[in-house]
Design a protein around this motif. Sequence first.
Motif, PDB file in Angstrom:
ATOM      1  N   GLY A 194       0.951  -1.185   0.308  1.00 19.31           N
ATOM      2  CA  GLY A 194       0.152  -0.143   0.384  1.00 19.31           C
ATOM      3  C   GLY A 194       1.075   1.327   0.148  1.00 19.31           C
ATOM      4  O   GLY A 194       0.642   2.169  -0.102  1.00 19.31           O
ATOM      5  N   LYS A 195       1.794   0.982  -0.150  1.00 22.74           N
ATOM      6  CA  LYS A 195       3.283   2.138  -0.314  1.00 22.74           C
ATOM      7  C   LYS A 195       3.823   2.462  -1.588  1.00 22.74           C
ATOM      8  O   LYS A 195       4.958   3.006  -1.716  1.00 22.74           O
ATOM      9  N   GLY A 196       3.461   1.877  -2.558  1.00 22.17           N
ATOM     10  CA  GLY A 196       4.267   1.612  -3.723  1.00 22.17           C
ATOM     11  C   GLY A 196       4.888   1.077  -4.104  1.00 22.17           C
ATOM     12  O   GLY A 196       6.792   1.861  -4.573  1.00 22.17           O
ATOM     13  N   GLN A 197       6.362   0.078  -2.861  1.00 24.07           N
ATOM     14  CA  GLN A 197       6.796   0.035  -2.217  1.00 24.07           C
ATOM     15  C   GLN A 197       7.984  -0.933  -3.991  1.00 24.07           C
ATOM     16  O   GLN A 197       8.558  -1.093  -3.147  1.00 24.07           O
ATOM     17  N   LYS A 198       7.439  -1.858  -4.342  1.00 25.94           N
ATOM     18  CA  LYS A 198       7.653  -2.243  -5.674  1.00 25.94           C
ATOM     19  C   LYS A 198       7.194  -1.636  -6.879  1.00 25.94           C
ATOM     20  O   LYS A 198       5.559  -1.528  -7.327  1.00 25.94           O
ATOM     21  N   ASP A 199       8.134  -2.225  -8.245  1.00 27.17           N
ATOM     22  CA  ASP A 199       7.379  -1.456  -9.339  1.00 27.17           C
ATOM     23  C   ASP A 199       6.887  -2.295 -10.137  1.00 27.17           C
ATOM     24  O   ASP A 199       6.576  -3.843  -9.963  1.00 27.17           O
ATOM     25  N   MET A 200       5.754  -1.527 -11.164  1.00 28.56           N
ATOM     26  CA  MET A 200       4.735  -2.350 -12.018  1.00 28.56           C
ATOM     27  C   MET A 200       5.923  -2.444 -12.424  1.00 28.56           C
ATOM     28  O   MET A 200       5.805  -1.754 -14.183  1.00 28.56           O
ATOM     29  N   VAL A 201       5.838  -3.873 -13.429  1.00 29.71           N
ATOM     30  CA  VAL A 201       6.636  -4.315 -14.917  1.00 29.71           C
ATOM     31  C   VAL A 201       5.883  -4.391 -15.923  1.00 29.71           C
ATOM     32  O   VAL A 201       5.460  -5.799 -15.647  1.00 29.71           O
ATOM     33  N   ILE A 202       5.477  -3.702 -16.417  1.00 33.64           N
ATOM     34  CA  ILE A 202       4.436  -4.322 -17.614  1.00 33.64           C
ATOM     35  C   ILE A 202       4.763  -5.366 -18.865  1.00 33.64           C
ATOM     36  O   ILE A 202       6.104  -4.293 -19.315  1.00 33.64           O
ATOM     37  N   LEU A 203       4.736  -5.819 -19.005  1.00 31.83           N
ATOM     38  CA  LEU A 203       5.170  -6.734 -20.182  1.00 31.83           C
ATOM     39  C   LEU A 203       4.447  -7.936 -21.712  1.00 31.83           C
ATOM     40  O   LEU A 203       4.581  -9.151 -20.965  1.00 31.83           O
ATOM     41  N   PRO A 204       4.497  -6.944 -22.703  1.00 37.93           N
ATOM     42  CA  PRO A 204       3.126  -7.537 -23.164  1.00 37.93           C
ATOM     43  C   PRO A 204       4.539  -8.541 -24.107  1.00 37.93           C
ATOM     44  O   PRO A 204       5.498  -7.613 -24.954  1.00 37.93           O
TER      45      PRO A 204
END
Length: 529
Positions: free
Chosen positions: A294-304
């Motif tokens: 809930g604190k954005g501690q992990k990055d979102m990797v978008i892999l299409p």
Amino acid sequence: MTERELWERYQRHLCVVPSVGLTLDISRMNFGADFLDGMRSRMDAAFQAMDALEKGAIANPDEKRRVGHYWLRAPELAPEAGLKTAITDMQAQVAAFAKDVHAGKVKPARAAKFTQVLIVGIGGSALGPQLVADALGSGRDAMQVHFLDNTDPDGMDRVLNGLGEQLAETLAVVISKSGGTKETRNGMLEAEAAWKQRGLDFGAHAVAVTGDGSELDAYAKGHKWLRTFPMWDWVGGRTSVMSAVGLLPAWLQGLDVDGFLAGAKDMDAATRVHDVAANPAALLALMWFHAGGGKGQKDMVILPYKDRLMLMSKYLQQLVMESLGKELSLDGQVVNQGIAVYGNKGSTDQHAYVQQLREGVNNFFVTFVEVLKDRDGKSLAVEGENTSGDYLLGFLLGTRRALFEKGRESMTLTVPDVSARTVGALVALYERAVGLYASLVNINAYHQPGVEAGKKAAGRVLELQGKLLSKLKAAKAEARSADQLAQDIGAAEEVETVFKLLQHLSANGDHGVKRTGGARPAEARFQSA
Ligand SMILES: O=P(O)(O)OC[C@H]1O[C@](O)(CO)[C@@H](O)[C@@H]1O
């Protein structure tokens, strides 16, 4: 967990949206058995906030604005008849205009038809059209689309020179909600100059999409442009792809706009339900919350795993980071929220940064996007019976497994194809997920106060440059240091900015500034040539 247990977990948590043929698999996210139940009351509040937003509540309290992008694909849900008519009128206007352009009824002076579209815009006024054009476009489109989305002179030269003689058959679509964005203004002026250079009247080649009464609106009307199309304060730039911002370019390109809107509408219906297990937007938001505490501690990797979806990460970067990257909560507490987004496409990225994802710092979660349809028509067997598409899936599943083995989390979105419907559905899915997540972490997703600081500071830089140039001209041929010049213009404290300005001025011939002396800042001398 054994393979069998993973299969059970996959089936238990697979969210299926039959209307668009999309599934979301969250089985490789390591949330505990009680996580979803534990989040129930927060999620209920998020659903209620979203319901109120869709009914027309002021969901952007800082700017006292409503948030109406969901009405763009379901005008009948707009809270007032006037809003509904504004949307349906806009849809009819852009469709009719594109039809007239294709038929040559709206035509340029020196060619039979417009064949090219040059879109001038930035941020939300470019990223949506870029995603759609790249995902759905082909060489067979009704018109080919080009973009000016920056104030980089060389970047603009590349596009405008590339068009060359074709400028005579190019329609410029200048897009700016506010109508005052400098990068877009500059792009428009540079385009206008390129047309003029060829003896062409830019106004007869240009349309605007902008807010009523904006600077751009006034310019377009004052210079007798072909048309202006509306943009409203209740549609955010980053959620504007289903307003005239995205629909006009898509119609001109000849894409399936009805399918695009229908896909989004179907996804909206699926993500409006309060049943978390059946709602992929709610599950995405919850997984983001789980992954980053809930604190954005992990990055979102978008892999299409699809070339056509390569711009998805760029599009989501703005949607997610401009929406969620906020200093203050809705209660005014400092929270510094946000989720970093990056990605490109698989399997290409397996030969780049996936090495770090598997073995390096574990500060991310991956969202794989799997597209079931490989291509139109049959595929070549490249090895035994295997096709290139079989390899693409093999690499996706292989990477998903390899990451999971090392405790790195992932989700997988599966869609049947890259069609207008699917792209519309994906856009709608992420729009809703961002809104729900913002509620979970109690922030306003619909404003962007942080962007203003950079714009203001840039204004000051250009003000300093103006003073500097006057001083240099007055001082004629006298060579002076950055320090001396900073003092001369009463900006001694800003000497670093002054030096950077002088360095740039002297690297370009535009203002006649010459640099002499040594390579280090203190040794350099500047003078008006
Ligand atoms: O459409 P406009 O008003 O030119 O704004 C372009 C972009 O600039 C921003 O306001 C940020 O500076 C974005 O939110 C927006 O999408």
